[in-house]
Design a protein around this motif. Structure first.
Motif, short mmCIF file in Angstrom:
data_model
loop_
_atom_site.label_atom_id
_atom_site.label_comp_id
_atom_site.label_asym_id
_atom_site.label_seq_id
_atom_site.Cartn_x
_atom_site.Cartn_y
_atom_site.Cartn_z
N SER A 190 41.88 0.32 24.40
CA SER A 190 42.49 0.07 25.71
C SER A 190 41.50 -0.43 26.75
N LEU A 191 40.22 -0.06 26.64
CA LEU A 191 39.23 -0.57 27.59
C LEU A 191 39.07 -2.09 27.44
N LEU A 192 39.05 -2.56 26.21
CA LEU A 192 38.95 -4.00 25.96
C LEU A 192 40.21 -4.71 26.44
N LEU A 193 41.37 -4.12 26.18
CA LEU A 193 42.63 -4.72 26.65
C LEU A 193 42.67 -4.78 28.17
N ASN A 194 42.17 -3.74 28.82
CA ASN A 194 42.12 -3.73 30.28
C ASN A 194 41.16 -4.79 30.81
N PHE A 195 40.04 -4.99 30.15
CA PHE A 195 39.07 -6.00 30.56
C PHE A 195 39.70 -7.39 30.59
N TYR A 196 40.55 -7.67 29.61
CA TYR A 196 41.23 -8.97 29.55
C TYR A 196 42.56 -8.99 30.29
N LYS A 197 42.81 -7.93 31.10
CA LYS A 197 44.01 -7.84 31.95
C LYS A 197 45.31 -7.84 31.15
N LEU A 198 45.25 -7.30 29.93
CA LEU A 198 46.45 -7.20 29.09
C LEU A 198 47.19 -5.89 29.34
N ILE A 199 46.49 -4.91 29.86
CA ILE A 199 47.10 -3.65 30.30
C ILE A 199 46.46 -3.26 31.62
N ASP B 101 40.93 5.53 27.26
CA ASP B 101 39.68 6.09 26.80
C ASP B 101 38.73 4.94 26.48
N ILE B 102 37.58 5.25 25.92
CA ILE B 102 36.62 4.24 25.50
C ILE B 102 36.49 4.32 23.98
#
Length: 71
Positions: free
Chosen positions: A10-19, A24-25
């Motif tokens: 989810s951190l990676l998805l958040n970085f790309y503004k997908l969520i 968590d990390i």
């Protein structure tokens, strides 16, 4: 010792503004560095119970918390 690692989940998805919010990390690590990373994370925070479930077949899997952050 250098540890080859990356970020996923989810951190990676958040970085790309997908969520909007990370849960968590998730660290992805080269298998040859897994024991060292687990040792380092254990020294930095608290180990958490892990349960292996299908279809995940990773040899190394661990959960930790540092403050209110789950890794």
């Amino acid at each position: 010792m250098m540890i080859t690692w990356g970020i996923g989940g989810s951190l990676l998805l958040n970085f790309y503004k997908l969520i909007e919010k990370s849960n968590d990390i998730d660290n992805l690590v080269d298998e040859k560095n897994a024991k060292q990373l687990i040792h380092t994370m254990t020294n930095l925070g608290n180990s958490k119970e892990t349960i292996r479930i299908k279809p995940f077949k990773t040899e190394y899997f661990s959960k930790h918390s540092i403050g209110k952050v789950y890794i």
